[in-house]
Design a protein around this motif. Structure first.
Motif, short mmCIF file in Angstrom:
data_model
loop_
_atom_site.label_atom_id
_atom_site.label_comp_id
_atom_site.label_asym_id
_atom_site.label_seq_id
_atom_site.Cartn_x
_atom_site.Cartn_y
_atom_site.Cartn_z
N ALA A 96 -6.79 3.01 -10.00
CA ALA A 96 -6.06 2.06 -9.16
C ALA A 96 -6.96 1.25 -8.22
CB ALA A 96 -4.97 2.79 -8.38
N ALA A 106 -7.32 -2.85 -8.45
CA ALA A 106 -6.92 -3.70 -7.32
C ALA A 106 -8.07 -4.62 -6.90
CB ALA A 106 -6.48 -2.83 -6.14
N SER A 107 -9.29 -4.11 -6.91
CA SER A 107 -10.44 -4.92 -6.49
C SER A 107 -10.67 -6.09 -7.42
CB SER A 107 -11.70 -4.04 -6.42
OG SER A 107 -12.09 -3.61 -7.72
N TYR A 125 -8.48 -7.98 -8.53
CA TYR A 125 -7.51 -9.02 -8.17
C TYR A 125 -7.56 -9.33 -6.67
CZ TYR A 125 -5.50 -8.42 -12.82
OH TYR A 125 -5.31 -8.36 -14.18
N LEU A 183 -5.57 -5.48 -2.19
CA LEU A 183 -4.15 -5.48 -1.89
C LEU A 183 -3.81 -6.59 -0.91
CD1 LEU A 183 -3.57 -1.62 -1.55
CD2 LEU A 183 -3.22 -3.08 -3.56
N HIS A 234 2.39 -1.82 -5.79
CA HIS A 234 1.36 -2.52 -5.04
C HIS A 234 1.44 -4.02 -5.27
CE1 HIS A 234 -0.52 1.47 -4.69
NE2 HIS A 234 -0.33 1.59 -6.00
N LEU A 281 -0.82 -7.33 -5.19
CA LEU A 281 -2.21 -7.74 -5.21
C LEU A 281 -2.40 -9.10 -4.56
CD1 LEU A 281 -2.92 -6.63 -8.89
CD2 LEU A 281 -3.73 -5.49 -6.82
N GLN A 286 1.19 4.08 -11.22
CA GLN A 286 0.65 3.07 -10.32
C GLN A 286 0.96 1.69 -10.89
OE1 GLN A 286 -0.85 4.06 -7.30
NE2 GLN A 286 -0.01 5.98 -8.06
N PHE A 319 1.43 -2.59 -10.36
CA PHE A 319 0.89 -3.73 -9.62
C PHE A 319 1.57 -5.03 -10.03
CE2 PHE A 319 -2.28 -0.45 -9.89
CZ PHE A 319 -2.96 -0.47 -8.68
N THR A 375 0.87 -9.30 -9.05
CA THR A 375 0.04 -10.23 -8.30
C THR A 375 0.91 -11.13 -7.42
OG1 THR A 375 0.12 -11.92 -10.03
CG2 THR A 375 -1.68 -10.30 -10.14
#
Length: 269
Positions: free
Chosen positions: A52, A56-57, A59, A62, A95, A97, A112, A114, A116
């Motif tokens: 995770a 995330a990094s 994109y 967070l 999450h 992004l 998890q 995500f 965007t």
């Protein structure tokens, strides 16, 4: 003699790949389907949690908008809490992004999930957000990552066996056969991906409806995705996702099957 040995080695690799694939067979407690999977639920959860931060990094990390983040988590947890998804061992977390340009949503193994900011800002209703998150939840409970890994290992083994059997270092022309075998394996795995996408769409229809959202909002999501793509898509068999138009037809069929007497009133758009 060398040709015979190559053929025997190729047969052994293919046999091991096939036996391993067919022996890793489990019933999915959520969907009731028998699946070939290559990891346990606990391993899926651990893998998703480990991956995770790195995902995330890629994109931009967070998003800092606390209100938008809270809304994504609220809608996601509403689906989990109002359906039998909450009875699964998966640890769902949702999450937002920071990437404002990319239009995407995805799920890692184990729960998890995500989305965007680039996709979220294109959505106009809570129901559309629920459709996106419900689709990604479908990937998790459908165990698509574990299934894909098992299929990828199978095709890798079979194409590797084909490459060994056909390649002759003294004849450069045989490289074509090895390359073709690798391409066939890749296309086979793309097909698996498209089938998973359609199953997730069907699961999302069920999950959003049971959570109080109108599943027809997913049709609008497909139109948003089609617009975002700019129509720049190649033939469907070379894509990892089905064309949005084909997904609309599948969603409409799923709604009809789930609600043969019509949708209940009062669903959120």
């Amino acid at each position: 003699m060398r040709g015979i040995m190559k053929f025997i080695v190729a047969l052994l690799i293919a046999a091991v790949s096939l036996v391993t694939y067919w022996c890793n067979r489990q019933e999915n407690e959520f969907t009731g389907e028998m699946q070939h999977v290559d990891m346990t639920v606990e391993q899926e959860i651990a893998l998703g949690l480990q991956a995770a931060p790195k995902m995330a990094s890629q994109y931009g990390g967070l998003h800092s908008d606390e209100q938008a983040v809270a809304k994504v988590k609220e809608v996601g947890q509403r689906i989990v809490g109002n359906t039998n998804v909450g009875d699964t061992p998966y640890q769902f977390d949702f999450h937002l992004l920071a990437d404002e340009q990319t239009v995407n949503a995805f799920a890692l193994p184990g729960g998890q999930i995500f989305i965007t900011a680039g996709l979220l800002r294109r959505l106009s209703t809570e129901g559309q957000l629920a459709g996106v998150l419900g689709h990604e939840i479908g990937h998790v409970v459908g165990r698509h990552s574990a299934q894909q890994l098992a299929k990828a290992k199978l095709t890798q083994g079979l194409t590797g066996a084909a490459a060994i059997a056909t390649y002759d270092p003294d004849n450069p022309a045989t490289q074509t056969g090895a390359i073709a075998a690798a391409m066939i394996g890749k296309l086979m795995n793309m097909r698996y991906g498209r089938e998973d996408e359609l199953e997730s769409d069907r699961l999302a229809v069920r999950l959003t409806g049971k959570s109080g959202y109108d599943p027809r909002a997913m049709i609008e999501v497909m139109r948003i995705l089609e617009e975002a793509s700019g129509g720049a898509r190649g033939p469907e068999f070379t894509q990892t996702h089905p064309n949005p138009g084909n997904r609309v037809a599948e969603i409409e069929r799923a709604i009809q099957q789930e609600y043969p007497n019509g949708l209940p009133s009062g669903l959120m758009q």
